[in-house]
Every structure is written in structure tokens, then in C-alpha cells.
Design an enzyme around this catalytic site. Sequence first.
Site, PDB file in Angstrom:
ATOM      1  N   THR A 133    -109.485   7.013 -68.607  1.00  0.00           N
ATOM      2  CA  THR A 133    -108.415   7.376 -69.537  1.00  0.00           C
ATOM      3  C   THR A 133    -107.046   6.880 -69.079  1.00  0.00           C
ATOM      4  O   THR A 133    -106.806   6.711 -67.877  1.00  0.00           O
ATOM      5  CB  THR A 133    -108.372   8.922 -69.665  1.00  0.00           C
ATOM      6  OG1 THR A 133    -107.208   9.297 -70.363  1.00  0.00           O
ATOM      7  CG2 THR A 133    -108.335   9.599 -68.297  1.00  0.00           C
ATOM      8  N   ASP A 134    -106.132   6.728 -70.046  1.00  0.00           N
ATOM      9  CA  ASP A 134    -104.743   6.397 -69.699  1.00  0.00           C
ATOM     10  C   ASP A 134    -104.045   7.557 -68.996  1.00  0.00           C
ATOM     11  O   ASP A 134    -102.996   7.367 -68.367  1.00  0.00           O
ATOM     12  CB  ASP A 134    -103.952   5.978 -70.952  1.00  0.00           C
ATOM     13  CG  ASP A 134    -103.914   7.024 -72.061  1.00  0.00           C
ATOM     14  OD1 ASP A 134    -104.510   8.105 -71.905  1.00  0.00           O
ATOM     15  OD2 ASP A 134    -103.283   6.744 -73.108  1.00  0.00           O
ATOM     16  N   GLU A 135    -104.633   8.755 -69.088  1.00  0.00           N
ATOM     17  CA  GLU A 135    -103.956   9.926 -68.523  1.00  0.00           C
ATOM     18  C   GLU A 135    -103.886   9.885 -66.994  1.00  0.00           C
ATOM     19  O   GLU A 135    -103.117  10.630 -66.395  1.00  0.00           O
ATOM     20  CB  GLU A 135    -104.632  11.215 -69.003  1.00  0.00           C
ATOM     21  CG  GLU A 135    -104.577  11.320 -70.513  1.00  0.00           C
ATOM     22  CD  GLU A 135    -105.074  12.652 -71.057  1.00  0.00           C
ATOM     23  OE1 GLU A 135    -104.929  13.663 -70.356  1.00  0.00           O
ATOM     24  OE2 GLU A 135    -105.594  12.658 -72.181  1.00  0.00           O
ATOM     25  N   TYR A 158    -107.959  17.725 -65.827  1.00  0.00           N
ATOM     26  CA  TYR A 158    -108.796  16.668 -66.437  1.00  0.00           C
ATOM     27  C   TYR A 158    -108.428  15.297 -65.888  1.00  0.00           C
ATOM     28  O   TYR A 158    -109.280  14.554 -65.400  1.00  0.00           O
ATOM     29  CB  TYR A 158    -108.630  16.689 -67.967  1.00  0.00           C
ATOM     30  CG  TYR A 158    -109.132  15.427 -68.633  1.00  0.00           C
ATOM     31  CD1 TYR A 158    -110.488  15.122 -68.659  1.00  0.00           C
ATOM     32  CD2 TYR A 158    -108.239  14.524 -69.230  1.00  0.00           C
ATOM     33  CE1 TYR A 158    -110.948  13.951 -69.273  1.00  0.00           C
ATOM     34  CE2 TYR A 158    -108.698  13.360 -69.839  1.00  0.00           C
ATOM     35  CZ  TYR A 158    -110.048  13.071 -69.848  1.00  0.00           C
ATOM     36  OH  TYR A 158    -110.496  11.914 -70.441  1.00  0.00           O
ATOM     37  N   LYS A 162    -110.572  12.576 -63.574  1.00  0.00           N
ATOM     38  CA  LYS A 162    -110.881  11.209 -63.990  1.00  0.00           C
ATOM     39  C   LYS A 162    -110.311  10.202 -62.978  1.00  0.00           C
ATOM     40  O   LYS A 162    -110.951   9.196 -62.667  1.00  0.00           O
ATOM     41  CB  LYS A 162    -110.335  10.924 -65.387  1.00  0.00           C
ATOM     42  CG  LYS A 162    -110.995  11.698 -66.511  1.00  0.00           C
ATOM     43  CD  LYS A 162    -112.471  11.365 -66.714  1.00  0.00           C
ATOM     44  CE  LYS A 162    -112.707   9.973 -67.216  1.00  0.00           C
ATOM     45  NZ  LYS A 162    -114.157   9.758 -67.526  1.00  0.00           N
TER      46      LYS A 162
HETATM   47  P1  NAD Z   1    -117.065  13.942 -75.408  1.00  0.00           P
HETATM   48  O1  NAD Z   1    -116.609  15.230 -74.795  1.00  0.00           O
HETATM   49  O2  NAD Z   1    -117.082  13.805 -76.882  1.00  0.00           O
HETATM   50  O3  NAD Z   1    -118.546  13.596 -74.904  1.00  0.00           O
HETATM   51  C1  NAD Z   1    -118.951  13.746 -73.574  1.00  0.00           C
HETATM   52  C2  NAD Z   1    -120.463  13.699 -73.534  1.00  0.00           C
HETATM   53  O4  NAD Z   1    -120.861  13.825 -72.160  1.00  0.00           O
HETATM   54  C3  NAD Z   1    -121.126  14.829 -74.308  1.00  0.00           C
HETATM   55  O5  NAD Z   1    -122.167  14.324 -75.122  1.00  0.00           O
HETATM   56  C4  NAD Z   1    -121.678  15.738 -73.216  1.00  0.00           C
HETATM   57  O6  NAD Z   1    -122.881  16.419 -73.607  1.00  0.00           O
HETATM   58  C5  NAD Z   1    -121.923  14.761 -72.078  1.00  0.00           C
HETATM   59  N1  NAD Z   1    -121.867  15.392 -70.756  1.00  0.00           N
HETATM   60  C6  NAD Z   1    -120.899  16.234 -70.287  1.00  0.00           C
HETATM   61  N2  NAD Z   1    -121.218  16.630 -69.050  1.00  0.00           N
HETATM   62  C7  NAD Z   1    -122.382  15.999 -68.707  1.00  0.00           C
HETATM   63  C8  NAD Z   1    -123.199  15.988 -67.535  1.00  0.00           C
HETATM   64  N3  NAD Z   1    -122.886  16.733 -66.458  1.00  0.00           N
HETATM   65  N4  NAD Z   1    -124.307  15.207 -67.535  1.00  0.00           N
HETATM   66  C9  NAD Z   1    -124.633  14.460 -68.631  1.00  0.00           C
HETATM   67  N5  NAD Z   1    -123.925  14.466 -69.772  1.00  0.00           N
HETATM   68  C10 NAD Z   1    -122.797  15.209 -69.805  1.00  0.00           C
HETATM   69  O7  NAD Z   1    -116.172  12.819 -74.726  1.00  0.00           O
HETATM   70  P2  NAD Z   1    -115.602  11.459 -75.359  1.00  0.00           P
HETATM   71  O8  NAD Z   1    -114.363  11.767 -76.081  1.00  0.00           O
HETATM   72  O9  NAD Z   1    -116.699  10.751 -76.037  1.00  0.00           O
HETATM   73  O10 NAD Z   1    -115.202  10.687 -74.026  1.00  0.00           O
HETATM   74  C11 NAD Z   1    -116.092   9.774 -73.389  1.00  0.00           C
HETATM   75  C12 NAD Z   1    -115.435   9.225 -72.153  1.00  0.00           C
HETATM   76  O11 NAD Z   1    -114.216   8.574 -72.510  1.00  0.00           O
HETATM   77  C13 NAD Z   1    -115.067  10.298 -71.130  1.00  0.00           C
HETATM   78  O12 NAD Z   1    -115.305   9.789 -69.857  1.00  0.00           O
HETATM   79  C14 NAD Z   1    -113.571  10.512 -71.350  1.00  0.00           C
HETATM   80  O13 NAD Z   1    -112.950  10.923 -70.157  1.00  0.00           O
HETATM   81  C15 NAD Z   1    -113.132   9.124 -71.765  1.00  0.00           C
HETATM   82  N6  NAD Z   1    -111.937   9.102 -72.623  1.00  0.00           N
HETATM   83  C16 NAD Z   1    -111.918   9.729 -73.835  1.00  0.00           C
HETATM   84  C17 NAD Z   1    -110.778   9.650 -74.627  1.00  0.00           C
HETATM   85  C18 NAD Z   1    -110.719  10.263 -75.996  1.00  0.00           C
HETATM   86  O14 NAD Z   1    -109.691  10.137 -76.668  1.00  0.00           O
HETATM   87  N7  NAD Z   1    -111.773  10.913 -76.483  1.00  0.00           N
HETATM   88  C19 NAD Z   1    -109.651   8.978 -74.174  1.00  0.00           C
HETATM   89  C20 NAD Z   1    -109.697   8.375 -72.914  1.00  0.00           C
HETATM   90  C21 NAD Z   1    -110.846   8.429 -72.164  1.00  0.00           C
END
Ligand code: NAD
Length: 352
Positions: A133-135, A158, A162
Amino acid sequence: MKVLVTGGAGFIGSAVIRLLVGELGVSVVNLDALTYAGNLDTVAPVADRPGYSFVKADIRDGAALAEIFSAEQPDMVMHLAAESHVDRSIDGPAAFIETNVLGTYRLLEAARAYWSKLPAERREAFRFHHISTDEVYGSLGAEGLFTETTAYAPNSPYSASKASSDHLVRAWHHTYGLPVVTTNCSNNYGPYHFPEKLIPLTILNGLEGKDLPVYGTGENVRDWLFVEDHARALWTVATKGRLGEVYNIGGEAERTNISVVRAICDLLDELAPSGRPHRELIRFVTDRPGHDVRYAMDITKVSNELGWRPRESFETGLAKTVAWYLANRPWWEAIRSQSYQGERLGLKGAEK
Ligand code: NAD
């Protein structure tokens, strides 16, 4: 080519799977623990395709990971499994440390053990793509953009978890030679977004005539990235990115939170009129503790080196998103009636 996608039942992971299996014909094993955020309906459009399979597993479980690598023999890992919601990390940081830090460590170790025994040609071609993430870069003032060389300064549990995982991935490349690429992306939005995050929460509360909470004064700025643009970017980096490199991905669509909420209200007035302007539902509520002011990404590296750019503007992407929620009520009504009703999260850090 077979890709092991972790977190493939989540928001971004499922978009990656719909792209890979549905459009590109790439085989995928979806590894997901199905936490509150995981929902297999998000991959329903491709679940019956021959190139798709699902395995329920937790990335903290090293023995399960070893078995999955051995049985599935992937050519690539795209690691998206994570605890992803800042507000939940404020209320309960432990799960974030366990999944994002310890889980990433276990996944790296399982990948390394598997990769190190591959025949030379497959070993050479193997990729571990870490999605972050950008965070991790902290907060910007009014000017400037995050680049790949911006110093890490995570502010929330969070983003700290990350950042830790990013450092582990980097170290596994430098120390053990694991062939990694890392991407850091801005805020995503689009179809299948769990309705605890700003955009889907605003759409659904607006449709139900409920208050539309805006943290603080609503002046915090995020750089909005349409999730399907992001999925294409991830595949571009996974297949073309230089080993050991980091690529920032953003939507070049900076908006204040209040302007995002107003834009959703205006779309709802047009697409689902309720007799009174949706803007009347906006309520300013207590700010998130430690709320970062502004995030914005410089995407020069990924666009110059790898030729990726977002296709959607914020306006086209948001219109598609609102239309998707209107057309897919059963998907979100199941979530709203079971696991999450839209309650406020993330205030425990503010209680003294
Ligand atoms: P999300 O919360 O929608 O999905 C996360 C998934 O991971 C879920 O399906 C969950 O069941 C699974 N999960 C959680 N813990 C687990 C574990 N211990 N073992 C196996 N599976 C597990 O998240 P997202 O929004 O799809 O984000 C995906 C990635 O992108 C993450 O790494 C997040 O940090 C990163 N990200 C997201 C955003 C955003 O805007 N959504 C922005 C920047 C980075």
C-alpha cells in the site's frame, strides 16, 4: 502458467482472478482463509472455469502452505492476503501483525523452500509478487507525490504491518535471492468492495436513506484507483517487472473525501432518486485517530518502464461502481444482513 493468488476471495485478489482466469486464460489457485472480508461470490463469474481452483488455508499455517506448494506446483505467487482495514487495525492490531507480518513471513519461507528445489529453468522464471500500500510512506502535505524512493513512515497499525511485510520481502530477495517484485498502490474502489470502506459504505447507506458519515472535515485526500485498472497493473508488474524492484501504482485521481461522497450523492440522485437530494444525508463525524492527511502516487516508473496507465478516470470509474452496486443487490445485501451492518469502526484508539 499457474499462479497461486493469496487473498483471492477479497476485493483486489478477486479482481486479479477474474482478469487472469476470465480474460487471460491463466490458471489460478486461490488460497484464502475466508475471514469476514473473504467472499467466494466475488469469484463466482470464473469459478466453473477449468483453470480455477480454491483452497481454504491460512497463510500463518506453514505446514499447510508447504503442502499447497508441493501439490499445486505454481510458477508464480501473487500475495494479496491481508487484514486490510485501517479502522479495524486501530480497534485490534493483533490480527494485523499475525496475518500481515507473520503470515507473510510464513509464505516467504514456504515459497523459498519450494522455489529452491525447482529445476533451473522453472527456478529462474519463478516470481513472488508482494502487493502492498501507499500508506507505508506516511502522509503528504498539500504538495508532492510518493515515489518508490520516499522514506517509509507508516502511521497506523495497518500501515506499519504492511511496511514490515515489505521489508521482509525485500530481505528475502537480498539474502536468499528469492525472485520478488513489490507494488504499492493507492486506494482502490470498484465492484465487489466490502461495504466497510468509504465508497461502498456511502453508496449503500445512500441507497438505504441512512446517514453518510464523513470523518473530520472531509478534507483528507486519497488517490483513487479503479480496481480493474489495478488488476491489469499487477499482472503487468508480475510478468514484466524487474526483479527486486518496487513499483508505485495509482489512479492519478486525487479527491478529498467530501468530494467523493458528494459525487456519489449526485450519481444516486440520477440513478436511484429518492425524492430528496442524497447530499442531505451527509454527516460529519469524529475523525479517525491519527488520520493521514493526503496520499498521492507518482506512477512515472510503472508507466515509463512497463507501459501501464489507468484507463478509468475517477468519474467513469465511480459511475461504473455505483451502477454495479445497483445491479448486484444480492451480493451486498447478504453482507449487510450477516457480517457487517455499517457500524462505525476504529474509534477505540480515541478512547482515553
Ligand atoms: P480484502 O480485505 O478485501 O481481502 C483480503 C483477503 O485476504 C480476504 O479474502 C481474506 O479472507 C484473506 N485473508 C485475510 N487473512 C488471511 C490469512 N491469514 N490467510 C489467508 N487469507 C487471509 O483486501 P483487499 O482490499 O483486496 O486488499 C488486498 C491487498 O492489497 C492487501 O494486501 C492490502 O493491504 C493491499 N491494498 C489494498 C488497498 C485497497 O484500497 N483495498 C490499497 C492498497 C493496498
